[in-house]
Design a protein around this motif. Structure first.
Motif, PDB file in Angstrom:
ATOM      1  N   THR A 181       0.811  -1.216   0.000  1.00 23.14           N
ATOM      2  CA  THR A 181       0.000   0.000   0.000  1.00 23.14           C
ATOM      3  C   THR A 181       0.845   1.267   0.000  1.00 23.14           C
ATOM      4  N   THR A 182       2.054   1.198   0.504  1.00 28.10           N
ATOM      5  CA  THR A 182       2.898   2.398   0.539  1.00 28.10           C
ATOM      6  C   THR A 182       4.026   2.355  -0.493  1.00 28.10           C
ATOM      7  N   ALA A 183       3.960   1.402  -1.422  1.00 26.77           N
ATOM      8  CA  ALA A 183       4.978   1.356  -2.471  1.00 26.77           C
ATOM      9  C   ALA A 183       4.923   2.646  -3.287  1.00 26.77           C
ATOM     10  N   SER A 184       6.045   3.344  -3.407  1.00 23.48           N
ATOM     11  CA  SER A 184       6.055   4.696  -3.965  1.00 23.48           C
ATOM     12  C   SER A 184       6.468   4.762  -5.425  1.00 23.48           C
ATOM     13  N   SER A 185       6.863   3.639  -6.001  1.00 18.78           N
ATOM     14  CA  SER A 185       7.297   3.621  -7.392  1.00 18.78           C
ATOM     15  C   SER A 185       7.414   2.171  -7.850  1.00 18.78           C
ATOM     16  N   ALA A 186       7.621   1.998  -9.158  1.00 15.51           N
ATOM     17  CA  ALA A 186       7.841   0.648  -9.672  1.00 15.51           C
ATOM     18  C   ALA A 186       9.087   0.033  -9.060  1.00 15.51           C
ATOM     19  N   ALA A 187      10.131   0.824  -8.920  1.00 15.31           N
ATOM     20  CA  ALA A 187      11.381   0.318  -8.339  1.00 15.31           C
ATOM     21  C   ALA A 187      11.186  -0.082  -6.889  1.00 15.31           C
ATOM     22  N   ASP A 188      10.427   0.725  -6.143  1.00 16.98           N
ATOM     23  CA  ASP A 188      10.159   0.406  -4.748  1.00 16.98           C
ATOM     24  C   ASP A 188       9.345  -0.872  -4.647  1.00 16.98           C
ATOM     25  N   LEU A 189       8.354  -1.038  -5.521  1.00 17.44           N
ATOM     26  CA  LEU A 189       7.568  -2.271  -5.510  1.00 17.44           C
ATOM     27  C   LEU A 189       8.455  -3.483  -5.743  1.00 17.44           C
ATOM     28  N   LEU A 190       9.322  -3.408  -6.724  1.00 17.58           N
ATOM     29  CA  LEU A 190      10.212  -4.544  -7.012  1.00 17.58           C
ATOM     30  C   LEU A 190      11.141  -4.827  -5.845  1.00 17.58           C
ATOM     31  N   ASP A 191      11.609  -3.791  -5.192  1.00 15.45           N
ATOM     32  CA  ASP A 191      12.491  -3.982  -4.039  1.00 15.45           C
ATOM     33  C   ASP A 191      11.754  -4.688  -2.911  1.00 15.45           C
ATOM     34  N   ARG A 192      10.500  -4.322  -2.703  1.00 20.00           N
ATOM     35  CA  ARG A 192       9.707  -4.991  -1.663  1.00 20.00           C
ATOM     36  C   ARG A 192       9.462  -6.455  -2.012  1.00 20.00           C
ATOM     37  N   VAL A 193       9.192  -6.742  -3.288  1.00 23.52           N
ATOM     38  CA  VAL A 193       9.036  -8.125  -3.723  1.00 23.52           C
ATOM     39  C   VAL A 193      10.320  -8.905  -3.474  1.00 23.52           C
ATOM     40  N   ARG A 194      11.446  -8.301  -3.786  1.00 28.42           N
ATOM     41  CA  ARG A 194      12.749  -8.958  -3.627  1.00 28.42           C
ATOM     42  C   ARG A 194      13.003  -9.308  -2.153  1.00 28.42           C
ATOM     43  N   ARG A 195      12.756  -8.351  -1.262  1.00 26.24           N
ATOM     44  CA  ARG A 195      13.024  -8.584   0.157  1.00 26.24           C
ATOM     45  C   ARG A 195      12.050  -9.580   0.761  1.00 26.24           C
ATOM     46  N   PHE A 196      10.774  -9.506   0.373  1.00 26.47           N
ATOM     47  CA  PHE A 196       9.786 -10.436   0.911  1.00 26.47           C
ATOM     48  C   PHE A 196      10.051 -11.855   0.417  1.00 26.47           C
ATOM     49  N   SER A 197      10.444 -11.988  -0.842  1.00 26.99           N
ATOM     50  CA  SER A 197      10.639 -13.314  -1.434  1.00 26.99           C
ATOM     51  C   SER A 197      11.813 -14.062  -0.823  1.00 26.99           C
ATOM     52  N   ALA A 198      12.726 -13.340  -0.226  1.00 29.85           N
ATOM     53  CA  ALA A 198      13.900 -13.999   0.355  1.00 29.85           C
ATOM     54  C   ALA A 198      13.518 -15.024   1.408  1.00 29.85           C
ATOM     55  N   ASP A 199      12.382 -14.786   2.101  1.00 30.31           N
ATOM     56  CA  ASP A 199      11.942 -15.713   3.147  1.00 30.31           C
ATOM     57  C   ASP A 199      10.586 -16.326   2.851  1.00 30.31           C
ATOM     58  N   ALA A 200      10.133 -16.230   1.611  1.00 30.19           N
ATOM     59  CA  ALA A 200       8.794 -16.704   1.253  1.00 30.19           C
ATOM     60  C   ALA A 200       8.846 -18.112   0.680  1.00 30.19           C
ATOM     61  N   GLY A 201       7.681 -18.722   0.593  1.00 28.03           N
ATOM     62  CA  GLY A 201       7.574 -20.013  -0.065  1.00 28.03           C
ATOM     63  C   GLY A 201       7.507 -19.840  -1.569  1.00 28.03           C
ATOM     64  N   ASP A 202       6.853 -20.780  -2.220  1.00 26.82           N
ATOM     65  CA  ASP A 202       6.829 -20.774  -3.676  1.00 26.82           C
ATOM     66  C   ASP A 202       5.832 -19.767  -4.242  1.00 26.82           C
ATOM     67  N   VAL A 203       4.870 -19.330  -3.421  1.00 25.96           N
ATOM     68  CA  VAL A 203       3.833 -18.402  -3.879  1.00 25.96           C
ATOM     69  C   VAL A 203       3.942 -17.103  -3.109  1.00 25.96           C
ATOM     70  N   VAL A 204       3.963 -15.999  -3.843  1.00 32.31           N
ATOM     71  CA  VAL A 204       3.996 -14.670  -3.228  1.00 32.31           C
ATOM     72  C   VAL A 204       2.759 -13.906  -3.673  1.00 32.31           C
ATOM     73  N   MET A 205       1.964 -13.463  -2.696  1.00 28.53           N
ATOM     74  CA  MET A 205       0.798 -12.637  -2.998  1.00 28.53           C
ATOM     75  C   MET A 205       0.978 -11.281  -2.326  1.00 28.53           C
TER      76      MET A 205
END
Length: 505
Positions: free
Chosen positions: A80-104
């Motif tokens: 909800t607070t992602a401020s740009s496309a780059a910020d969104l991708l960075d959040r995906v990258r950091r969350f995925s580091a500890d996530a399972g096979d599915v990221v929502m």
């Protein structure tokens, strides 16, 4: 059975016949036995709970929730607070580091991003390490997905697939294609994750003074199995489940409520709301998802059976389609039969004044989300960017509904805006276009109005004989400014303190 007298600093009864200056409520099992100003005048009781400076209201109802998504958003990736496309991708990258096979992920909003672009499927795939990823836009009518999701979709047969100049899908999907992607991803979520999400949504609601949720089941979002899980599950709050399908046999067979969030059009953010005025880039008029005759036949049939319907209609063209269908039903069965059904229109964001007046005459309920105006309204928000300031200031016209005698039922459309009933009250009383309602009207819309549209006439007020669904607050929730801080101390459902220890002390 213990009869307990609650003594407080004040009670908002939401009861025109209730006592002035009420301070006390007597609970008798799952019912309210008495409400009064002077606790000394209460009928006989077994125990007294002096709540000091606390206030009591009827418990809130959220009239429009996607519960499983709400729970998953609390445990998944918050964008909800992602401020740009780059910020969104960075959040995906950091969350995925500890996530399972599915990221929502939920809640990204590209309105206001510094660059007019969204991440591509290839970029999302790289950021997530090849995982299955679906990132739902804040309006839930479009999403971004990874390559793995695209590979599993029948793209050639789907509408709403954005493609680059070479014809390749970019990863941005709208409406039908977005719903298809949700089905693909949903199939890979373990049942225990879905069950935990549903419980998390209920727990979050209780802590906010909400005792009942109107769950809006949509075939393309979480499917019939999810709706039936809500219908048949045992929850600490009341969950009433609607099913968005023009098929009364399905709803009757399973005991679901008809329609609810059945999409007549899309959303403003995804440029799919059906409007008379063109908007977006390139300019368009949005989409109507059903034929006029189909909608009219459905309303007519359900009115004959006394079944109340709900439809999602945001743009004026979609609202007109809904109203014409209601008027066809009235021509066949009479206005009284239509009014008795308590049909509902969800969102009703861009109505004309004439449409609002017709809703009043037909007894159609406006199931609305005050936070939409607070989030996207005014002369500089999303609506102004899409339609111009003048039209934006007339969007979500709460005062028009009140003036026309239209019953309002307030909700959040969570995950579109958060579960936040006191925030909803503030938004309703401070409309950015000046179309506010008084605090007592707003409270009634978040309590009695939600009960009315569900056919629950014995709950929603602090009144003798009504079911004891109540909320206890740290201070008066109707006397706070925009920055006021009020806490829910307890939520009482059917006479039981389901959340909060205040009645157990």
């Amino acid at each position: 059975m213990t009869r307990t007298l609650l003594v407080t600093a004040g009670v908002h009864t939401v009861d025109p016949q209730g006592p002035r200056g009420a301070r006390s409520v007597l609970l008798d099992g799952d019912r309210i036995a008495w409400v009064g100003a002077d606790p000394a005048g209460a009928p006989p009781h077994d125990a007294t709970a002096d709540l000091g400076s606390a206030w009591i209201t009827p418990a809130f109802v959220d009239a429009h929730v996607h519960g499983t998504a709400t729970g998953l958003a609390r445990t998944g990736l918050d964008l909800t607070t992602a401020s740009s496309a780059a910020d969104l991708l960075d959040r995906v990258r950091r969350f995925s580091a500890d996530a399972g096979d599915v990221v929502m992920g939920y809640g990204w909003d590209d309105f206001g991003w510094p660059e007019p672009r969204r991440p591509t499927a290839a970029q999302i795939t790289a950021a997530a390490g090849g995982r299955t990823v679906l990132l739902s836009r804040i309006d839930s009518h479009s999403c971004l997905v990874s390559d793995r999701v695209l590979d599993r979709l029948p793209l050639e047969g789907l509408d709403g697939v954005e493609r680059d100049p070479a014809g390749a899908p970019t990863g941005w999907l709208r409406e039908a294609s977005s719903q298809a992607a949700m089905g693909v991803v949903r199939a890979h979520l373990p049942p225990e994750a879905l069950a935990a999400a549903r419980q998390a949504a209920c727990d979050a609601a209780l802590q906010l003074g909400i005792a009942s949720l109107h769950e809006m089941g949509v075939p393309g979002m979480f499917g019939l199995d999810d709706a039936l899980a809500w219908l048949r599950g045992e929850w600490p709050i009341e969950v009433l489940t609607w099913w968005a399908e023009i098929d009364i046999q399905t709803t009757q067979r399973h005991g679901l409520r008809s329609g609810g969030d059945l999409f007549l059009d899309g959303s403003i953010g995804s440029c799919t709301a059906a409007t008379t005025q063109p908007y977006g880039t390139p300019p368009g008029h949005g989409d109507l998802f059903h034929a006029d005759e189909e909608v009219a036949e459905w309303f007519t049939r359900c009115t004959a059976e006394g079944v109340g319907l709900g439809v999602h209609a945001i743009g004026d063209r979609a609202i007109e389609q809904a109203l014409q269908a209601v008027e066809v039903a009235a021509a066949v069965h009479g206005t009284a039969a239509v009014r008795a059904c308590r049909h509902r229109i969800e969102h009703v964001e861009l109505p004309t004044r004439d449409q609002v007046d017709r809703m009043g005459r037909m007894g159609v309920v406006a199931s609305v989300q005050p936070a939409f105006d607070a989030t996207w309204g005014g002369d500089a928000g999303l609506y102004a960017e899409r339609f111009g300031a003048q039209a934006a200031l007339r969007s979500n016209p709460l005062r028009w509904f009140a003036d026309a005698g239209v019953v309002m039922a307030f909700g959040s459309d969570s995950t579109v805006t958060p579960l936040d009933p006191t925030g909803g009250l503030r938004a309703a009383t401070s409309h950015l276009g000046g179309l506010s309602v008084d605090p007592d009207v707003a409270l009634a819309a978040h309590t009695v109005g939600c009960r009315y549209v569900a056919g629950q006439d014995d709950v929603g007020r602090c009144a003798a004989g009504h079911r004891a669904d109540l909320a206890v607050w740290s201070q008066d929730p109707l006397r706070l400014g925009a920055d006021g801080d009020v806490a829910c101390l307890a939520t009482i459902v059917r006479g039981q303190s389901t959340w909060g220890e205040i009645l157990r002390q």
